[in-house]
Design an enzyme around this catalytic site. Sequence first.
Site, PDB file in Angstrom:
ATOM      1  N   GLU A  43      28.969  49.588  48.206  1.00  0.00           N
ATOM      2  CA  GLU A  43      30.324  50.096  47.962  1.00  0.00           C
ATOM      3  C   GLU A  43      30.384  50.628  46.537  1.00  0.00           C
ATOM      4  OE1 GLU A  43      34.624  48.136  46.904  1.00  0.00           O
ATOM      5  OE2 GLU A  43      33.488  47.202  48.537  1.00  0.00           O
ATOM      6  N   ARG A  47      36.115  54.108  40.153  1.00  0.00           N
ATOM      7  CA  ARG A  47      36.640  53.781  38.829  1.00  0.00           C
ATOM      8  C   ARG A  47      36.074  54.678  37.745  1.00  0.00           C
ATOM      9  NH1 ARG A  47      36.103  47.144  38.800  1.00  0.00           N
ATOM     10  NH2 ARG A  47      37.356  46.750  40.657  1.00  0.00           N
ATOM     11  N   THR A  70      37.838  50.693  45.624  1.00  0.00           N
ATOM     12  CA  THR A  70      38.942  50.937  44.685  1.00  0.00           C
ATOM     13  C   THR A  70      39.629  52.259  44.996  1.00  0.00           C
ATOM     14  OG1 THR A  70      37.476  49.877  43.050  1.00  0.00           O
ATOM     15  CG2 THR A  70      39.607  50.600  42.277  1.00  0.00           C
ATOM     16  N   LYS A 130      40.219  42.752  53.230  1.00  0.00           N
ATOM     17  CA  LYS A 130      39.507  42.206  52.076  1.00  0.00           C
ATOM     18  C   LYS A 130      40.398  41.167  51.413  1.00  0.00           C
ATOM     19  CE  LYS A 130      39.095  44.621  48.135  1.00  0.00           C
ATOM     20  NZ  LYS A 130      38.534  45.460  47.055  1.00  0.00           N
TER      21      LYS A 130
END
Length: 210
Positions: A43, A47, A70, A130
């Site tokens: 993953e 960011r 994210t 999650k």
Amino acid sequence: MSATGLAQVLAGTRLVPVLTVPDLATAAPLADALATGGARCAEVTFRTPGAEQVVTAMAAHSGLAVGAGTVLSAEQAERAVAAGARFVVSPGFDEQVVAKCRELGVPVVPGIATATELMRALRAGLDTVKLFPAEPLGGIRTLRALAAPFPGVRFVPTGGVSAPRLTEYLAEPTVLAVGGSWMATASHLGRGDFEGIRRLTAEAVERSTR
């Protein structure tokens, strides 16, 4: 979006290395180190400015199913999938992100921290979420408490999970997979320690298959 769909994308693995990659030049050797260590997926967090390019570079490695993490907006989700992401992960629950991923036909794993957020995810047709940030929220005790009223939900605990805790999380019947960043930290990438990444990945893979 079901646990079965995500599990198929993850190729049966229950370990998801979570990566923040600021330098595109490290993407290919990082993918090699992870795959050589036995990882089947990764993953890449959105960011950094070059996250899309990193996803594309790592997705070119035939041994890895690469997702985007994210992801905060539908627009980001669309860019991530266009870059080659095969699944999308968010730190929280956002209806627009879920809808866009459904439109694009990719599994989405939104983050939840409360029963209310979990109910919203279920109402949106999801059965996999999650738990984030897992350890600061209370770890396995919180996981069990949230799982009890919601049979059939599968969790991907992420956030503060360390190598010694991996086996404990995976022993929980409601856990589909575990996300962790200890295998490839900023320090590893900064000094180009791809052998260290390979070794830690191999150790984690071994733990995840016991």
